[in-house]
Design an enzyme around this catalytic site. Structure first.
Site, PDB file in Angstrom:
ATOM      1  N   ASP A 136      -3.872   8.056 -19.159  1.00 18.05           N
ATOM      2  CA  ASP A 136      -4.451   6.728 -19.318  1.00 18.05           C
ATOM      3  C   ASP A 136      -3.513   5.680 -20.159  1.00 18.05           C
ATOM      4  O   ASP A 136      -2.815   6.245 -21.030  1.00 18.05           O
ATOM      5  CB  ASP A 136      -5.660   6.798 -19.843  1.00 18.05           C
ATOM      6  N   ARG A 187      -1.602   4.770 -11.427  1.00 18.91           N
ATOM      7  CA  ARG A 187      -3.200   4.312 -11.106  1.00 18.91           C
ATOM      8  C   ARG A 187      -2.979   2.660 -11.790  1.00 18.91           C
ATOM      9  O   ARG A 187      -2.599   2.744 -12.735  1.00 18.91           O
ATOM     10  CB  ARG A 187      -3.956   5.158 -11.971  1.00 18.91           C
TER      11      ARG A 187
HETATM   12  P1  FDA Z   1     -14.145  -6.603 -13.134  1.00 22.92           P
HETATM   13  O1  FDA Z   1     -14.169  -6.428 -14.657  1.00 22.92           O
HETATM   14  O2  FDA Z   1     -13.853  -8.039 -12.590  1.00 22.92           O
HETATM   15  O3  FDA Z   1     -15.472  -6.054 -12.466  1.00 22.92           O
HETATM   16  C1  FDA Z   1     -15.840  -6.161 -11.035  1.00 22.92           C
HETATM   17  C2  FDA Z   1     -17.076  -5.958 -10.918  1.00 22.92           C
HETATM   18  O4  FDA Z   1     -17.434  -4.589 -11.105  1.00 22.92           O
HETATM   19  C3  FDA Z   1     -18.192  -6.726 -11.732  1.00 22.92           C
HETATM   20  O5  FDA Z   1     -18.683  -7.939 -11.422  1.00 22.92           O
HETATM   21  C4  FDA Z   1     -19.320  -5.733 -11.994  1.00 22.92           C
HETATM   22  O6  FDA Z   1     -20.058  -5.808 -11.004  1.00 22.92           O
HETATM   23  C5  FDA Z   1     -18.658  -4.333 -11.911  1.00 22.92           C
HETATM   24  N1  FDA Z   1     -18.490  -3.865 -13.295  1.00 22.92           N
HETATM   25  C6  FDA Z   1     -17.152  -3.888 -13.663  1.00 22.92           C
HETATM   26  N2  FDA Z   1     -17.416  -3.161 -15.048  1.00 22.92           N
HETATM   27  C7  FDA Z   1     -18.484  -2.975 -15.361  1.00 22.92           C
HETATM   28  C8  FDA Z   1     -19.250  -2.170 -16.465  1.00 22.92           C
HETATM   29  N3  FDA Z   1     -18.609  -1.751 -17.413  1.00 22.92           N
HETATM   30  N4  FDA Z   1     -20.600  -2.279 -16.252  1.00 22.92           N
HETATM   31  C9  FDA Z   1     -21.309  -2.522 -14.884  1.00 22.92           C
HETATM   32  N5  FDA Z   1     -20.538  -3.065 -13.948  1.00 22.92           N
HETATM   33  C10 FDA Z   1     -19.169  -3.173 -14.092  1.00 22.92           C
HETATM   34  N6  FDA Z   1      -8.329   0.507 -18.309  1.00 22.92           N
HETATM   35  C11 FDA Z   1      -7.098   0.549 -19.190  1.00 22.92           C
HETATM   36  O7  FDA Z   1      -6.672  -0.246 -19.966  1.00 22.92           O
HETATM   37  N7  FDA Z   1      -6.587   1.854 -19.251  1.00 22.92           N
HETATM   38  C12 FDA Z   1      -6.883   2.851 -18.408  1.00 22.92           C
HETATM   39  O8  FDA Z   1      -6.243   3.929 -18.373  1.00 22.92           O
HETATM   40  C13 FDA Z   1      -8.055   2.543 -17.553  1.00 22.92           C
HETATM   41  N8  FDA Z   1      -8.211   3.789 -16.671  1.00 22.92           N
HETATM   42  C14 FDA Z   1      -9.421   3.197 -15.637  1.00 22.92           C
HETATM   43  C15 FDA Z   1      -9.688   4.199 -14.666  1.00 22.92           C
HETATM   44  C16 FDA Z   1     -10.486   3.834 -13.739  1.00 22.92           C
HETATM   45  C17 FDA Z   1     -10.808   4.995 -12.848  1.00 22.92           C
HETATM   46  C18 FDA Z   1     -11.105   2.696 -13.766  1.00 22.92           C
HETATM   47  C19 FDA Z   1     -11.929   2.511 -12.584  1.00 22.92           C
HETATM   48  C20 FDA Z   1     -10.748   1.703 -14.812  1.00 22.92           C
HETATM   49  C21 FDA Z   1      -9.968   2.151 -15.729  1.00 22.92           C
HETATM   50  N9  FDA Z   1      -9.668   1.171 -16.727  1.00 22.92           N
HETATM   51  C22 FDA Z   1      -8.371   1.454 -17.715  1.00 22.92           C
HETATM   52  C23 FDA Z   1     -10.696   0.005 -16.823  1.00 22.92           C
HETATM   53  C24 FDA Z   1     -10.078  -1.343 -16.125  1.00 22.92           C
HETATM   54  O9  FDA Z   1      -9.029  -1.720 -16.822  1.00 22.92           O
HETATM   55  C25 FDA Z   1     -11.139  -2.555 -16.371  1.00 22.92           C
HETATM   56  O10 FDA Z   1     -11.632  -2.579 -17.681  1.00 22.92           O
HETATM   57  C26 FDA Z   1     -12.454  -1.931 -15.653  1.00 22.92           C
HETATM   58  O11 FDA Z   1     -12.172  -1.301 -14.351  1.00 22.92           O
HETATM   59  C27 FDA Z   1     -13.058  -3.401 -15.175  1.00 22.92           C
HETATM   60  O12 FDA Z   1     -12.506  -3.948 -14.340  1.00 22.92           O
HETATM   61  P2  FDA Z   1     -12.713  -4.235 -12.641  1.00 22.92           P
HETATM   62  O13 FDA Z   1     -11.437  -3.981 -11.974  1.00 22.92           O
HETATM   63  O14 FDA Z   1     -13.731  -3.106 -12.244  1.00 22.92           O
HETATM   64  O15 FDA Z   1     -12.913  -5.713 -12.143  1.00 22.92           O
END
Ligand code: FDA
Length: 323
Positions: A136, A187
């Site tokens: 990560d 990733r």
């Molecule tokens: P965005 O934040 O724009 O969300 C899109 C939509 O998803 C929202 O409108 C909502 O519907 C839903 N959503 C998102 N987060 C939600 C929540 N917490 N609760 C409910 N609904 C939610 N980061 C990092 O800095 N280091 C890392 O190693 C990782 N590893 C990692 C692994 C995996 C498998 C994932 C999916 C994510 C990570 N992340 C991470 C976290 C990533 O950086 C990010 O903060 C989150 O995925 C939220 O961003 P989205 O891309 O989902 O978009």
């Protein structure tokens, strides 16, 4: 602007020992503890139950044993030892051995050589089980050290390891090309930490644009690319790009967090895309949980309602869109 402020607020609260102590009393208590929405349990047994469930539903998984920024080399060694036990037990249960680790849990900020050794032990154990370890990515201050250790083990010939890159960092395009040139697995996510404007995009639109611009690079040049998001716009863009370039669903995967957008996880699975669910577990869930609140402050209302009911002794509430 409001987004950035609430994000700053929750990420600052994540450092509060008092709040951590209070939340830890209730968060995982009983089957309806509010933190269970995002955390696969406090024990490996609970997490393995979650993973078995996901496997039955047609998802793959990656297991993360929660913990970060350990305070002493002994704790870092113990965390690595815990991972060895996890690998052993997951393998013995016949489950695929896919794990995610944070290097600050393995001693990154205390002693890089120790951290690298801890990682090597984990990679060796996972390798015996045909397992894969994803590193990560944490706060921007750790990116150089994290990539340095990743490249060191890669250059030693260890191949069952991949890394995470965060689109919100200005440096990430260069890092992505550097890691892809090695032939290593990436990733790609947006990024979850509070970062200064000198190193990271601050507002959602810029972060989204950066993410959207990196996805095609990863898909076109990546090795088993993993796109980690719940953002439908980004997912649609990835699917379109892959289709135009003839990159079949067997050549990349989407990754999502346990408890987030289960509807979208199921939809993608039903459309034939591989979806890997990140399942964190363990007692050190508080900072992880706070990052999930920072991403979506609406989650706070659900926590508040759960706590009020808990105090009144009412039956538990269902989370909003438990997905
Ligand atoms: P965005 O934040 O724009 O969300 C899109 C939509 O998803 C929202 O409108 C909502 O519907 C839903 N959503 C998102 N987060 C939600 C929540 N917490 N609760 C409910 N609904 C939610 N980061 C990092 O800095 N280091 C890392 O190693 C990782 N590893 C990692 C692994 C995996 C498998 C994932 C999916 C994510 C990570 N992340 C991470 C976290 C990533 O950086 C990010 O903060 C989150 O995925 C939220 O961003 P989205 O891309 O989902 O978009």
């Amino acid at each position: 602007m409001r987004d950035a402020l609430s994000r700053t607020f929750f990420l600052a609260l994540a450092r509060s020992a008092l709040l951590k102590a209070g939340a830890s009393r209730y968060g995982m208590r009983g089957p309806d503890g509010f933190a269970r929405r995002f955390v696969g349990g406090e024990t490996l047994n609970e997490a393995m139950g979650v993973v078995q469930d996901l496997d039955r539903q047609g998802f793959t998984h990656t297991l993360n044993y929660l913990g970060e920024h350990v305070a002493s080399p002994d704790v870092a060694r113990r965390a690595a030892g815990d991972y060895l036990e996890i690998i052993e037990r997951v393998g013995a249960a016949g489950l695929p051995c896919k794990i995610s680790v944070k290097l600050s849990q393995l001693g990154l900020e205390l002693d890089r050589a120790l951290c690298a050794d801890n990682l090597r032990r984990i990679l060796a154990a996972a390798g015996e089980r045909d397992g894969f370890v994803r590193i990560d990515m944490e706060g921007s201050a750790t990116v150089d050290a994290t990539l340095g250790i990743f490249e060191a083990v890669w250059n030693e010939g260890l191949r069952n390891v991949g890394v995470v890159l965060q689109a919100y960092l200005h440096r990430t395009e260069a890092d992505l090309r550097r890691v892809l040139a090695l032939g290593a697995r990436v990733r790609l996510c947006k990024g979850a930490y509070k970062e200064p404007s000198g190193v990271a995009y601050q507002d959602r639109a810029h972060v989204d644009d950066a993410f959207l611009s990196l996805i095609p690079v990863l898909l076109a040049e990546g090795h088993a690319p993993a796109i980690a998001t719940h953002d439908r716009q980004a997912i649609d863009a990835a699917c379109r790009f892959a289709e135009q370039r003839g990159i079949g669903p067997d050549r990349f995967e989407f990754q999502m967090l346990f408890g987030v957008r289960r509807d979208l996880q199921a939809e993608l699975r039903d459309r034939g895309y591989p979806v890997r669910v990140y399942v964190p577990f363990g007692r050190e869930w508080f900072p992880y949980f706070m990052r999930r609140l920072a991403e979506r402050p609406a989650n706070v209302a659900f926590v508040a309602r759960s706590l009020l009911r808990e105090r009144k002794g009412d039956p538990p509430v269902s989370p909003p869109s438990r997905r």
